[in-house]
Design an enzyme around this catalytic site. Structure first.
Site, PDB file in Angstrom:
ATOM      1  CE  LYS A  55      -9.428   2.215   3.423  1.00 36.86           C
ATOM      2  NZ  LYS A  55      -9.563   3.553   2.896  1.00 36.86           N
TER       3      LYS A  55
ATOM      4  CG  HIS B  96      -1.736   1.279   1.305  1.00 39.98           C
ATOM      5  ND1 HIS B  96      -2.912   1.427   0.585  1.00 39.98           N
ATOM      6  CD2 HIS B  96      -1.532   2.461   1.936  1.00 39.98           C
ATOM      7  CE1 HIS B  96      -3.398   2.637   0.796  1.00 39.98           C
ATOM      8  NE2 HIS B  96      -2.582   3.282   1.609  1.00 39.98           N
TER       9      HIS B  96
ATOM     10  CB  SER C 265      -8.754   5.255   7.342  1.00 44.85           C
ATOM     11  OG  SER C 265      -9.166   5.279   6.010  1.00 44.85           O
TER      12      SER C 265
ATOM     13  CG  ASP D 150     -12.201   3.843   6.006  1.00 46.36           C
ATOM     14  OD1 ASP D 150     -11.727   4.690   6.782  1.00 46.36           O
ATOM     15  OD2 ASP D 150     -11.924   3.806   4.792  1.00 46.36           O
TER      16      ASP D 150
ATOM     17  NE  ARG E  76     -10.245  10.770   8.844  1.00 48.02           N
ATOM     18  CZ  ARG E  76      -9.414   9.933   8.205  1.00 48.02           C
ATOM     19  NH1 ARG E  76      -9.823   8.745   7.816  1.00 48.02           N
ATOM     20  NH2 ARG E  76      -8.186  10.281   7.961  1.00 48.02           N
TER      21      ARG E  76
END
Ligand code: URA
Length: 436
Positions: free
Chosen positions: A198, A93, A194, A172, A179
């Protein structure tokens, strides 16, 4: 009479007064918000209290688990190696940057060593591009796969890059939208939970985080990036996922392209054993980390780029999703060149400026529902550390809609710094490795 175990005002008060939430209070908060019992304005106040006062490791870990439990979890334990053992899985990621196309060569490269790579990705919003937007410039390529199709593709070609389903951590999705409009995206506990909710729900065994630092990144300084990386590594470790993070430089774009089709073309160059040195360096380093986490220690990823093994997986992976890997990529109808204004060493080429220019040219979207232009973007002709001559092309701007050139050029006004005395070493790419 209410059957709720807590009430929102009490929870907000605890974080406002720098207290610690209990596991039960956190579970209730995420569940009650998802059910609509906690109102948007109450959750906004709680998010702001968390941004200002923080959360400890146990709170962030429980918050993440509660978000995972709001939806489904994927399970890759049915994937087998040819010898019948459970196939290792690894995922990467990136917190997002300009010209960050690394997922494209990385997923097939790691899969070439027998590790399954389920890379569930997103679309771009703002100045950082989205992996799916880039791949959608390949004629015929389809981002949406059912879970059954995803599993079939993973067992047949070892790698899949596709859209994350809506079932992963739905809490989320709701929280992130709030947010976004309440100035609370920047809270490190909320960013970390967050992202990690995931990634953990996705079910990977190994996770490598590329935490970008610099003007083109979410985190503008190393201290914040380090704190985010440490928090995410802690969350992954607590959840039983082998997690490491690299802090990497995003002061200047990665590679020589920022856009969609032009980034795919550059990724294919890397898969063919060429491509810009920084893209190759980061792809190989991330592949080594993913493979080591998955238990493959004797791999030589650079060799698999040079000898075509990674390219073979790329062809299979793109074809399996309806794409034609041999088809010509879309080309922008119009171009405009930016020239060097001085002689010397290019010491800076600002990532954010290039990202905003590419976005304004049509490569990115301002609203979720906007379409992106496949051919739009910015092609760089020099990188920090290069010697440039006055009048030499520095960048080419690409778009189908030439009325966009003016605003893109404005974004680039002070992007390049050329100095008579500058260092020719360029900028360090991999800044730090963080693991527990
Ligand atoms: N990306 C996410 O998925 N969540 C955040 O909070 C920030 C970036």
């Amino acid at each position: 009479m209410s059957t709720e175990h807590f009430d929102a005002v009490e929870i907000i008060g605890i974080k406002r007064d720098r207290g610690t939430l209990s596991p039960e209070q956190i579970d209730w908060t995420i569940d009650a918000y998802t059910r609509g019992v906690i109102a948007e304005e109450q959750m906004a106040a709680l998010n702001m209290a968390i941004l200002l006062n923080g959360m400890d490791r146990a709170e962030i870990s429980r918050w993440t688990t509660a978000m995972i439990n709001s939806g489904e979890r994927m399970d890759f334990s049915s994937l087998r190696t040819p010898a019948g053992a459970v196939k290792p899985t690894a995922d990467k990621h990136s917190t997002g940057g300009v010209g960050d196309k690394i997922t494209l060569p990385l997923a097939p490269l790691v899969a070439a060593f027998g590790v399954a790579v389920p890379q569930l990705s997103g679309r771009g919003l703002g100045h950082t591009g989205g992996t799916l937007d880039k791949l959608e410039s390949i004629p015929g390529w389809n981002a949406s796969l059912s879970t059954a199709a995803l599993m079939d593709q993973l067992s047949e070609c070892g790698a899949v890059i596709c859209a994350a389903g809506t079932g992963l951590a739905p809490a989320d999705k709701k929280l992130y939208a709030l947010r976004d409009v309440t100035g609370t995206v920047e809270a490190i506990p909320l960013i970390a939970s967050s992202i990690m909710s995931k990634k953990i729900a996705e079910g990977t065994g190994t996770l490598v985080l590329d935490v970008k630092v610099g003007s083109g990144a979410f985190m503008k300084n190393e201290q914040d990036a380090r704190e985010l990386a440490r928090t995410m590594v802690g969350l992954g470790t607590d959840a039983g996922v082998k997690t490491v993070a690299l802090l990497t430089n995003m002061a200047t774009p990665l590679g020589l392209t920022a856009g969609n089709a032009i980034e795919v073309a550059e990724s294919v160059d890397v898969l063919a054993g060429g491509g810009p040195a920084d893209v190759v360096e980061l792809t190989v380093k991330l592949a080594q980390e993913m493979l080591a986490g998955a238990g493959v220690h004797d791999a030589d990823p650079a060799a698999a780029l040079a000898d075509g093994r990674a390219m073979d997986v790329w062809h299979k992976m793109i074809s399996a999703q309806g794409g034609d890997p041999a088809a010509a990529l879309p080309v922008a109808r119009e171009s405009e060149t930016v020239y060097a204004q001085a002689e010397g060493v290019l010491t800076e080429l600002d990532a954010l400026s290039v990202g905003v220019a590419a976005w304004r040219l049509g490569a990115g979207r301002a609203r979720r529902q906007d379409e992106v232009q496949a051919g739009a973007g910015v092609r760089l002709h020099a990188k920090p550390g290069d010697v440039v001559r006055r009048g030499q092309p520095l960048m080419t701007l690409l778009t189908d809609t030439p009325e966009k050139f003016g605003r893109a050029l404005e974004a680039l006004e002070s992007a390049a710094v050329i100095s008579a005395e500058g260092s020719r070493n360029g900028q360090r790419l991999i800044l730090e490795r963080i693991a527990e």
